[in-house]
Design a protein around this motif. Structure first.
Motif, PDB file in Angstrom:
ATOM      1  N   LYS A 117       0.831  -1.211   0.039  1.00  0.00           N
ATOM      2  CA  LYS A 117       0.091   0.069   0.027  1.00  0.00           C
ATOM      3  C   LYS A 117       0.878   1.417   0.204  1.00  0.00           C
ATOM      4  O   LYS A 117       0.325   2.255  -0.287  1.00  0.00           O
ATOM      5  CB  LYS A 117      -0.950   0.005   1.139  1.00  0.00           C
TER       6      LYS A 117
ATOM      7  N   ASN B 266      -6.626   6.378  -1.634  1.00  0.00           N
ATOM      8  CA  ASN B 266      -7.390   5.300  -1.285  1.00  0.00           C
ATOM      9  C   ASN B 266      -8.375   4.773  -2.273  1.00  0.00           C
ATOM     10  O   ASN B 266      -9.405   4.083  -1.797  1.00  0.00           O
ATOM     11  CB  ASN B 266      -8.427   5.984   0.211  1.00  0.00           C
TER      12      ASN B 266
ATOM     13  N   ILE C 114      -4.562   0.073   5.760  1.00  0.00           N
ATOM     14  CA  ILE C 114      -5.152   1.507   5.646  1.00  0.00           C
ATOM     15  C   ILE C 114      -4.316   2.545   6.572  1.00  0.00           C
ATOM     16  O   ILE C 114      -3.956   3.379   6.549  1.00  0.00           O
ATOM     17  CB  ILE C 114      -6.413   1.568   5.816  1.00  0.00           C
TER      18      ILE C 114
ATOM     19  N   SER D 183      -1.960   5.605   6.108  1.00  0.00           N
ATOM     20  CA  SER D 183      -2.316   6.945   6.984  1.00  0.00           C
ATOM     21  C   SER D 183      -1.347   7.503   7.521  1.00  0.00           C
ATOM     22  O   SER D 183      -1.131   8.814   7.208  1.00  0.00           O
ATOM     23  CB  SER D 183      -3.491   6.689   7.701  1.00  0.00           C
TER      24      SER D 183
ATOM     25  N   GLY E 131     -10.049   6.074   4.928  1.00  0.00           N
ATOM     26  CA  GLY E 131      -9.768   4.907   4.212  1.00  0.00           C
ATOM     27  C   GLY E 131     -11.030   3.763   4.740  1.00  0.00           C
ATOM     28  O   GLY E 131     -11.307   3.054   3.750  1.00  0.00           O
TER      29      GLY E 131
END
Length: 286
Positions: free
Chosen positions: A14, A75, A105, A109, A185
């Motif tokens: 991610k 996202n 997530i 973040s 998210g």
């Protein structure tokens, strides 16, 4: 242990991808523009600037709305149905797979917020005051509104100096913004599972745009509306500054409790829903 290993691998996927790269470039360019007046003011005054300007930059509405649009873009890989995730879901099981996505997530973040914070420090180099004191430059800027002559959109709020040190304010800003980005998210993840990706993007955009209503309504309503629009809470540097006698940002306790309960509640809905849906894997990059 297996869940933690998957969380780590999923977080790497991610973070190291094209969307995060574009996010980093955007924040570097944007932060340079917003920090330029402070940089020039520091040069003209021949005095270093405090390293902690991120909370004040985030309190600029135009910067904040751009930040939220960038977060939504990053996202937009929800509901994580890329082919690379198909093997993860089969191996880990649906529930653990969903937990790994939620954990990813959160990690992403945190990285996004730290990247944004660092992006506001880099333009000030090398004339930075590396202490846990606010320094004379920011105090003068807050007390005299000297930054107005540099046509900048960043306001330094004097009242925050007596409430927090630079280190504590930066830590709180990073924590609150990380929780806010995580909430955004997870919200997009939940909406994409219950409806579709278009609804996820539209819902998150609506939450970001709701900030316009908060700042445009009369102050007597603003502090009440601010309780319901968490995207505006990133303006943490304004929490000690009253407007016409009203402290229109909620308390830190309210923010933290609201964000934790919201993230946990949406996570439970995701774990329930993920057992019921039919996965539709996409041939798409993360």
């Amino acid at each position: 242990m297996k869940q933690l290993q998957y969380l780590w691998k999923n977080s790497i996927l991610k973070i190291f991808n094209q969307k995060m790269g574009l996010f980093a470039v955007l924040m570097l360019i944007t932060s340079r523009t917003y920090a330029a007046p402070l940089r020039q003011y520091s040069v003209d005054m021949d005095y270093p600037c405090s390293w902690c300007i991120f909370p004040f930059v985030m309190s600029s509405f135009s910067y904040l709305i751009l930040f939220w649009f960038a977060v939504i873009y990053v996202n937009s890989d929800v509901p994580f149905m890329q082919h690379v995730n198909m093997y993860h879901a089969i191996r880990m099981g649906r529930r653990r797979w969903a937990l790994g996505q939620i954990g990813g997530i959160f990690v992403r973040s945190f990285v996004m917020v730290v990247l944004s914070a660092v992006s506001t420090i880099l333009p000030l180099l090398p004339d930075i005051e590396w202490t846990n004191e606010w320094g004379s430059l920011l105090r003068t800027a807050a007390w005299t509104n000297a930054l107005n002559q540099y046509q900048g959109s960043v306001t330094v709020y004097y009242e925050i100096f007596s409430e927090f040190s630079p280190l504590s304010l930066m830590a709180l800003e990073i924590f609150i913004c990380t929780m806010l980005c995580t909430m955004m998210g997870v919200l997009m993840f939940a909406l994409s599972l219950f409806f579709n990706k278009i609804c996820a993007v539209a819902g998150s955009m609506a939450l970001a745009i709701a900030m316009f209503f908060v700042v445009s309504v009369p102050i007597q309503l603003r502090y009440k509306l601010a309780f319901l629009v968490p995207t505006v809470w990133a303006e943490l540097a304004r929490i000690a500054t009253p407007s016409l006698g009203y402290y229109w940002l909620p308390s830190l306790t309210y923010m933290v409790v609201f964000l934790i309960l919201t993230i946990l509640g949406m996570s439970i809905f995701i774990l329930v829903k993920v057992r019921q849906i039919e996965f539709d894997w996409e041939n798409e990059d993360i």
